[in-house]
Scaffold this motif. Structure first.
Motif, PDB file in Angstrom:
ATOM      1  N   THR A  35      22.986  45.045  21.727  1.00  0.00           N
ATOM      2  CA  THR A  35      21.626  45.575  21.881  1.00  0.00           C
ATOM      3  C   THR A  35      20.591  44.564  21.380  1.00  0.00           C
ATOM      4  N   ARG A  40      16.294  40.767  22.706  1.00  0.00           N
ATOM      5  CA  ARG A  40      15.744  39.390  22.701  1.00  0.00           C
ATOM      6  C   ARG A  40      15.418  38.931  24.116  1.00  0.00           C
ATOM      7  N   GLU A  61      12.992  45.374  11.304  1.00  0.00           N
ATOM      8  CA  GLU A  61      13.108  46.833  11.294  1.00  0.00           C
ATOM      9  C   GLU A  61      13.886  47.289  12.524  1.00  0.00           C
ATOM     10  N   VAL A  63      14.305  49.134  15.955  1.00  0.00           N
ATOM     11  CA  VAL A  63      13.471  49.550  17.084  1.00  0.00           C
ATOM     12  C   VAL A  63      13.639  51.079  17.207  1.00  0.00           C
ATOM     13  N   GLY A  89      26.050  46.058  17.585  1.00  0.00           N
ATOM     14  CA  GLY A  89      24.669  46.351  17.166  1.00  0.00           C
ATOM     15  C   GLY A  89      24.215  47.763  17.497  1.00  0.00           C
ATOM     16  N   GLN A  96      21.672  57.570  16.097  1.00  0.00           N
ATOM     17  CA  GLN A  96      22.186  56.894  17.296  1.00  0.00           C
ATOM     18  C   GLN A  96      23.653  57.258  17.524  1.00  0.00           C
TER      19      GLN A  96
HETATM   20  P1  AMP Z   1      21.119  42.010  16.096  1.00  0.00           P
HETATM   21  O1  AMP Z   1      21.162  40.969  17.154  1.00  0.00           O
HETATM   22  O2  AMP Z   1      22.141  43.098  16.308  1.00  0.00           O
HETATM   23  O3  AMP Z   1      21.144  41.446  14.717  1.00  0.00           O
HETATM   24  O4  AMP Z   1      19.702  42.746  16.251  1.00  0.00           O
HETATM   25  C1  AMP Z   1      18.482  42.056  16.075  1.00  0.00           C
HETATM   26  C2  AMP Z   1      17.344  43.061  15.921  1.00  0.00           C
HETATM   27  O5  AMP Z   1      17.254  43.874  17.102  1.00  0.00           O
HETATM   28  C3  AMP Z   1      17.502  44.049  14.781  1.00  0.00           C
HETATM   29  O6  AMP Z   1      17.047  43.520  13.549  1.00  0.00           O
HETATM   30  C4  AMP Z   1      16.634  45.208  15.268  1.00  0.00           C
HETATM   31  O7  AMP Z   1      15.266  44.928  15.113  1.00  0.00           O
HETATM   32  C5  AMP Z   1      16.913  45.225  16.764  1.00  0.00           C
HETATM   33  N1  AMP Z   1      18.060  46.097  17.126  1.00  0.00           N
HETATM   34  C6  AMP Z   1      19.267  45.710  17.645  1.00  0.00           C
HETATM   35  N2  AMP Z   1      20.054  46.759  17.881  1.00  0.00           N
HETATM   36  C7  AMP Z   1      19.348  47.856  17.503  1.00  0.00           C
HETATM   37  C8  AMP Z   1      19.609  49.253  17.492  1.00  0.00           C
HETATM   38  N3  AMP Z   1      20.784  49.756  17.903  1.00  0.00           N
HETATM   39  N4  AMP Z   1      18.638  50.085  17.049  1.00  0.00           N
HETATM   40  C9  AMP Z   1      17.433  49.615  16.638  1.00  0.00           C
HETATM   41  N5  AMP Z   1      17.134  48.317  16.614  1.00  0.00           N
HETATM   42  C10 AMP Z   1      18.068  47.430  17.040  1.00  0.00           C
END
Ligand code: AMP
Length: 192
Positions: A35, A40, A61, A63, A89, A96
């Motif tokens: 996710t 990104r 934070e 999302v 993620g 969730q």
């Molecule tokens: P990651 O690549 O998994 O470290 O995610 C990077 C950023 O994306 C996190 O710090 C959050 O801001 C957002 N993000 C990723 N997955 C989620 C999720 N399941 N729920 C909320 N925000 C997410």
């Protein structure tokens, strides 16, 4: 007897979820659903999702759930997800996870394993600083670790109580972690 691999990777930022998910997904020929990567991409394309998500991602934070739930429903409903998947993620909090469970029932994808990748804090911070992603600044890293402890770590107990949780040592060479994960999947994945 066929087995469809469905894995949920839990673990703090920097545990190696993305690296391992990528390797396993390639070797098992199933989609790696990150996710964070989806967000990104959306941000770099400045799509409507990207515009809404950007400020949260930049601050470390989560999302808002309403955006994430819609995103994951769409992604898991794609035809390629019927062959299995690795979630990296998601879920990120108990809400969730509570959404995911009925969704997986609806999609007839209920056989899954949860793997918690364990890595000591000191190693996490060093790894994240070395990675150098846009949201890997010192301030954002510490906020992401805090958000992990407050909102994501409770999922360990959640999945433990469902009998789905497995742990793996993420503080080894990447190849050794991959090897251990392959064995874990082989041994623990329920047959359909
Ligand atoms: P990651 O690549 O998994 O470290 O995610 C990077 C950023 O994306 C996190 O710090 C959050 O801001 C957002 N993000 C990723 N997955 C989620 C999720 N399941 N729920 C909320 N925000 C997410």
């Amino acid at each position: 007897m066929t087995k469809t691999t469905r894995l949920i990777f839990l673990g703090p930022p920097g545990a190696g979820k993305g690296t391992q998910a990528k390797i396993l997904a390639r070797s098992l020929q199933i989609p790696h659903i990150s996710t964070g990567e989806i967000l990104r991409d959306a941000i770099s394309q400045q799509s409507s999702l990207g515009q809404k998500a950007q400020e949260y991602v930049d601050r470390g934070e989560l999302v808002p759930d309403e955006l994430m739930l819609d995103l994951i429903r769409k992604r898991l409903s794609q035809p390629d997800a019927r062959n299995g998947w690795i979630l990296d993620g998601f879920p990120r909090n108990v809400e969730q996870a509570s959404f995911l469970e009925p969704l997986l029932k609806e999609l007839d994808q209920t056989n899954f394993l949860v793997i918690n990748l364990e890595v000591p804090d000191s190693v996490l911070i060093a790894r994240l600083l070395a990675r150098g992603r846009k949201d890997d600044t010192e301030a954002t890293i510490s906020r992401r670790l805090e958000v992990y402890r407050e909102q994501t770590a409770p999922l360990i107990e959640h999945y433990q109580s469902l009998g789905k949780l497995h742990s793996a040592n993420g503080d080894l060479e990447p190849e050794e972690v991959t090897q251990a994960l392959k064995q874990l999947v082989e041994k623990s994945l329920p047959s359909e």
